[in-house]
Design a protein around this motif. Structure first.
Motif, PDB file in Angstrom:
ATOM      1  N   VAL A   9       0.879  -1.181  -0.007  1.00  0.00           N
ATOM      2  CA  VAL A   9       0.041  -0.114   0.062  1.00  0.00           C
ATOM      3  C   VAL A   9       0.830   1.156   0.115  1.00  0.00           C
ATOM      4  N   PRO A  10       1.873   1.364   0.929  1.00  0.00           N
ATOM      5  CA  PRO A  10       2.563   2.617   0.791  1.00  0.00           C
ATOM      6  C   PRO A  10       3.589   2.709  -0.350  1.00  0.00           C
ATOM      7  N   GLY A  11       3.744   1.626  -1.136  1.00  0.00           N
ATOM      8  CA  GLY A  11       4.845   1.656  -2.051  1.00  0.00           C
ATOM      9  C   GLY A  11       5.580   0.628  -2.275  1.00  0.00           C
ATOM     10  N   LEU A  12       6.128   0.326  -3.293  1.00  0.00           N
ATOM     11  CA  LEU A  12       7.247  -0.745  -3.430  1.00  0.00           C
ATOM     12  C   LEU A  12       8.350  -0.623  -2.478  1.00  0.00           C
ATOM     13  N   PRO A  13       8.748  -1.493  -1.566  1.00  0.00           N
ATOM     14  CA  PRO A  13       9.833  -1.184  -0.729  1.00  0.00           C
ATOM     15  C   PRO A  13      11.050  -0.713  -1.283  1.00  0.00           C
TER      16      PRO A  13
ATOM     17  N   ALA B 284      16.071  10.766   5.767  1.00  0.00           N
ATOM     18  CA  ALA B 284      14.782   9.985   5.554  1.00  0.00           C
ATOM     19  C   ALA B 284      15.075   8.399   5.396  1.00  0.00           C
ATOM     20  N   GLU B 285      14.320   7.777   5.722  1.00  0.00           N
ATOM     21  CA  GLU B 285      14.497   6.410   5.678  1.00  0.00           C
ATOM     22  C   GLU B 285      13.259   5.911   4.860  1.00  0.00           C
ATOM     23  N   ALA B 286      13.191   4.622   4.500  1.00  0.00           N
ATOM     24  CA  ALA B 286      11.926   4.082   3.611  1.00  0.00           C
ATOM     25  C   ALA B 286      10.789   4.435   4.336  1.00  0.00           C
ATOM     26  N   ALA B 287      10.766   4.146   5.757  1.00  0.00           N
ATOM     27  CA  ALA B 287       9.446   4.159   6.531  1.00  0.00           C
ATOM     28  C   ALA B 287       8.841   5.774   6.816  1.00  0.00           C
ATOM     29  N   ASN B 288       9.648   6.858   6.140  1.00  0.00           N
ATOM     30  CA  ASN B 288       9.504   8.058   6.243  1.00  0.00           C
ATOM     31  C   ASN B 288       8.744   8.476   4.985  1.00  0.00           C
ATOM     32  N   ILE B 289       8.469   7.344   3.927  1.00  0.00           N
ATOM     33  CA  ILE B 289       7.951   7.838   2.476  1.00  0.00           C
ATOM     34  C   ILE B 289       6.738   7.111   2.369  1.00  0.00           C
ATOM     35  N   LEU B 290       5.540   7.863   1.530  1.00  0.00           N
ATOM     36  CA  LEU B 290       4.648   7.208   1.389  1.00  0.00           C
ATOM     37  C   LEU B 290       4.329   7.613  -0.080  1.00  0.00           C
ATOM     38  N   ILE B 291       4.009   6.609  -0.917  1.00  0.00           N
ATOM     39  CA  ILE B 291       3.704   7.021  -2.337  1.00  0.00           C
ATOM     40  C   ILE B 291       2.353   7.068  -2.852  1.00  0.00           C
TER      41      ILE B 291
ATOM     42  N   GLN C  19       5.232   2.111 -10.901  1.00  0.00           N
ATOM     43  CA  GLN C  19       6.326   2.437  -9.929  1.00  0.00           C
ATOM     44  C   GLN C  19       7.742   1.723 -10.129  1.00  0.00           C
ATOM     45  N   PHE C  20       7.640   0.865 -11.109  1.00  0.00           N
ATOM     46  CA  PHE C  20       8.972   0.470 -11.428  1.00  0.00           C
ATOM     47  C   PHE C  20       9.398   1.218 -12.303  1.00  0.00           C
ATOM     48  N   GLY C  21       8.579   2.189 -13.216  1.00  0.00           N
ATOM     49  CA  GLY C  21       9.459   3.022 -14.316  1.00  0.00           C
ATOM     50  C   GLY C  21       9.852   4.354 -13.147  1.00  0.00           C
ATOM     51  N   ALA C  22       9.332   4.409 -11.978  1.00  0.00           N
ATOM     52  CA  ALA C  22       9.839   5.584 -11.196  1.00  0.00           C
ATOM     53  C   ALA C  22      11.070   5.210 -10.451  1.00  0.00           C
ATOM     54  N   ILE C  23      11.185   3.709 -10.436  1.00  0.00           N
ATOM     55  CA  ILE C  23      12.699   3.244  -9.837  1.00  0.00           C
ATOM     56  C   ILE C  23      13.595   3.609 -10.721  1.00  0.00           C
ATOM     57  N   ALA C  24      13.355   3.357 -12.171  1.00  0.00           N
ATOM     58  CA  ALA C  24      14.307   3.502 -13.306  1.00  0.00           C
ATOM     59  C   ALA C  24      14.506   4.911 -13.233  1.00  0.00           C
ATOM     60  N   ALA C  25      13.543   5.739 -13.113  1.00  0.00           N
ATOM     61  CA  ALA C  25      13.846   7.360 -13.433  1.00  0.00           C
ATOM     62  C   ALA C  25      14.744   7.828 -12.144  1.00  0.00           C
TER      63      ALA C  25
ATOM     64  N   LEU D 110      11.255   1.081  -4.112  1.00  0.00           N
ATOM     65  CA  LEU D 110      11.014   2.524  -4.521  1.00  0.00           C
ATOM     66  C   LEU D 110      11.012   3.606  -3.322  1.00  0.00           C
ATOM     67  N   ARG D 111      10.482   3.091  -2.294  1.00  0.00           N
ATOM     68  CA  ARG D 111      10.518   3.869  -1.070  1.00  0.00           C
ATOM     69  C   ARG D 111      11.614   4.057  -0.550  1.00  0.00           C
ATOM     70  N   LYS D 112      12.710   2.965  -0.755  1.00  0.00           N
ATOM     71  CA  LYS D 112      14.173   3.162  -0.346  1.00  0.00           C
ATOM     72  C   LYS D 112      14.752   4.207  -1.214  1.00  0.00           C
ATOM     73  N   ALA D 113      14.461   3.861  -2.545  1.00  0.00           N
ATOM     74  CA  ALA D 113      15.111   4.590  -3.608  1.00  0.00           C
ATOM     75  C   ALA D 113      14.889   6.384  -3.338  1.00  0.00           C
ATOM     76  N   ILE D 114      13.735   6.409  -2.995  1.00  0.00           N
ATOM     77  CA  ILE D 114      13.257   7.829  -2.750  1.00  0.00           C
ATOM     78  C   ILE D 114      13.900   8.504  -1.469  1.00  0.00           C
ATOM     79  N   ALA D 115      13.839   7.563  -0.711  1.00  0.00           N
ATOM     80  CA  ALA D 115      14.612   7.893   0.812  1.00  0.00           C
ATOM     81  C   ALA D 115      16.080   8.343   0.352  1.00  0.00           C
ATOM     82  N   GLU D 116      16.883   7.784  -0.433  1.00  0.00           N
ATOM     83  CA  GLU D 116      18.193   8.094  -0.739  1.00  0.00           C
ATOM     84  C   GLU D 116      18.282   9.263  -1.629  1.00  0.00           C
ATOM     85  N   LYS D 117      17.235   9.475  -2.487  1.00  0.00           N
ATOM     86  CA  LYS D 117      17.140  10.556  -3.307  1.00  0.00           C
ATOM     87  C   LYS D 117      17.236  11.820  -2.693  1.00  0.00           C
ATOM     88  N   VAL D 118      16.003  11.823  -1.417  1.00  0.00           N
ATOM     89  CA  VAL D 118      15.834  13.176  -0.847  1.00  0.00           C
ATOM     90  C   VAL D 118      17.013  13.382   0.121  1.00  0.00           C
ATOM     91  N   GLN D 119      17.621  12.370   0.632  1.00  0.00           N
ATOM     92  CA  GLN D 119      18.678  12.858   1.340  1.00  0.00           C
ATOM     93  C   GLN D 119      19.682  13.203   0.603  1.00  0.00           C
TER      94      GLN D 119
END
Ligand code: PLP
Length: 385
Positions: A66-70, A88-95, A272-278, A72-81
């Motif tokens: 529900v909150p997003g592919l693990p 941020a960690e994956a648990a701080n992210i909701l997609i 969401q797989f497209g977003a990981i590739a982005a 992708l959440r991890k990759a977003i946490a790394e991106k915003v950091q």
């Protein structure tokens, strides 16, 4: 027909309504220059498309977390950091389905009926409606040359205030808010124990050396009170994928996830797989897009100031000129002027009143250099002769 008061209280998005009319004119053969575009005019980058196609072929077509592919959440946490300095960690992210839905979810989670949300004006059309849908009351506060007016914001805080909503880079003005003003908003949030919702949908699009700053990154003490929203839509040319996300305190993410689980569940799995590739693709692809927008701004801004008074934007892809000198006898208001430009000059712009700023027009430079030149030539001919 019987409708709920909730629905009667809101209006259709004016930018979406205008797009329908432009599409009708284009379908009937009229060549309309789309200065109303709210999205990049480039195709989604190839690596994103490939990853999405591969995900489809690999059967990534089922429900997912529900909150997003693990991943992708991890990759977003790394991106915003890395890019925005937000811890941020994956648990701080909701997609969710675009940052539009993220914002809807956020205000459902933090706003009680009668609560007030301070919105600096001009503002993106959806902000007040999303607050009203949560039972809240939008409280508009003027900006000064498109920058935040801290005194006015502080004066607007009451015991009913639940949040201040800031948007930088800004739609519709293209303003990028200064570090000092963002820091001051964070201090207000701490002092009054209210949230700051920081809409950073255009985080990757700044010009002339301006730097986008995430409010959440400015002071670790802000963390419990800042909800950052970002999107894959504009920065990565993925508007149709509908992937946006928030970065917030873990407990808040959990609470918002409860709503999300009933509202839509996961965002389209293969998108969401497209977003990981982005996030994994060569950053040069995005740099090239930013350079193209910079060249367009360099062309559009001088042409715009030949006709209108305009503060130079530093981000997003909009000019927001003051058009009051053309109003009065000739055109009653910015709506009438925009209608005239569409019908007579075949140039689509968005009236400033849609963004709480009558007497302005929003002109998007998300179109080719040729169209930018042609569009301003047509506007000049129609207005100045
Ligand atoms: N925030 C701002 C300021 C916007 O301009 C937009 C779209 O135009 C959004 C959020 C929502 O974008 P999306 O739902 O595609 O992420």
């Amino acid at each position: 027909m019987k409708l709920s008061q909730r629905i009667l209280n809101i209006e259709e998005s004016k930018t979406t309504g205008l797009m329908d009319l432009v599409q009708q004119m284009q379908a009937s053969g009229t060549e309309v220059i789309s200065f109303n575009a709210g999205e990049p005019d480039f195709n989604s980058p190839e690596p994103i498309l490939q990853a999405t196609i591969e995900a489809l072929k690999a059967g990534k077509t089922k429900y997912s977390a529900v909150p997003g592919l693990p991943a992708l959440r991890k990759a977003i946490a790394e991106k915003v950091q890395k890019e925005n300095g937000i811890a941020a960690e994956a648990a701080n992210i909701l997609i969710a389905n675009g940052s539009k839905q993220i914002l809807y979810n956020v205000f459902q989670a933090i706003c009680n009926p009668g609560d007030e949300v301070i919105i600096p004006s001009p503002y993106w059309v959806t902000f007040p409606e999303i607050v009203k849908l949560a039972g809240g009351t939008p409280v508009f506060v003027d900006t000064q040359d498109h920058q935040l007016d801290l005194e006015k914001i502080e004066a607007a805080i009451t015991p009913k205030t639940c949040a201040i909503l800031v948007n930088s880079p800004n739609n519709p003005t293209g303003a990028v808010f200064s570090e000092a003003s963002l820091r001051a908003v964070g201090q207000l949030a701490l002092k009054h124990e209210i949230y700051v919702v920081s809409d950073e949908a255009y985080a990757g699009l700044t010009y002339d050396g301006a730097k986008h700053l995430s409010l959440a990154a400015l002071d670790p003490a802000f963390a419990p009170w800042v909800i950052t929203t970002q999107s894959f839509s504009k920065d990565y040319c993925m508007t149709g994928f509908r992937v946006g996300f928030l970065v917030a305190d873990k407990a808040l993410v959990k609470a918002i996830n409860n709503l999300h689980s009933h509202l839509t569940g996961n965002v389209c799995t293969f998108a969401q797989f497209g977003a990981i590739a982005a996030l994994e693709m060569d950053p040069q692809i995005m740099l090239q897009m930013q350079e193209t927008f910079q060249r367009r701004l360099d062309i559009a801004y001088p042409l715009c100031t030949e006709i209108f008074d305009c503060v130079k934007p530093q981000g997003a892809f909009y000019l927001f000129p003051n058009v009051e000198k053309y109003l009065g006898e000739r055109f009653a208001d910015d709506d009438a002027l925009a209608e005239y430009l569409l019908k007579e000059a075949h140039v689509a712009v968005v009236p400033g009143s849609s963004f709480g700023a009558p007497g302005h027009l929003r002109i998007s430079f998300s179109t080719s250099e040729e169209n930018i030149r042609k569009g301003f030539e047509r506007i000049k001919k129609a207005l100045v002769g």
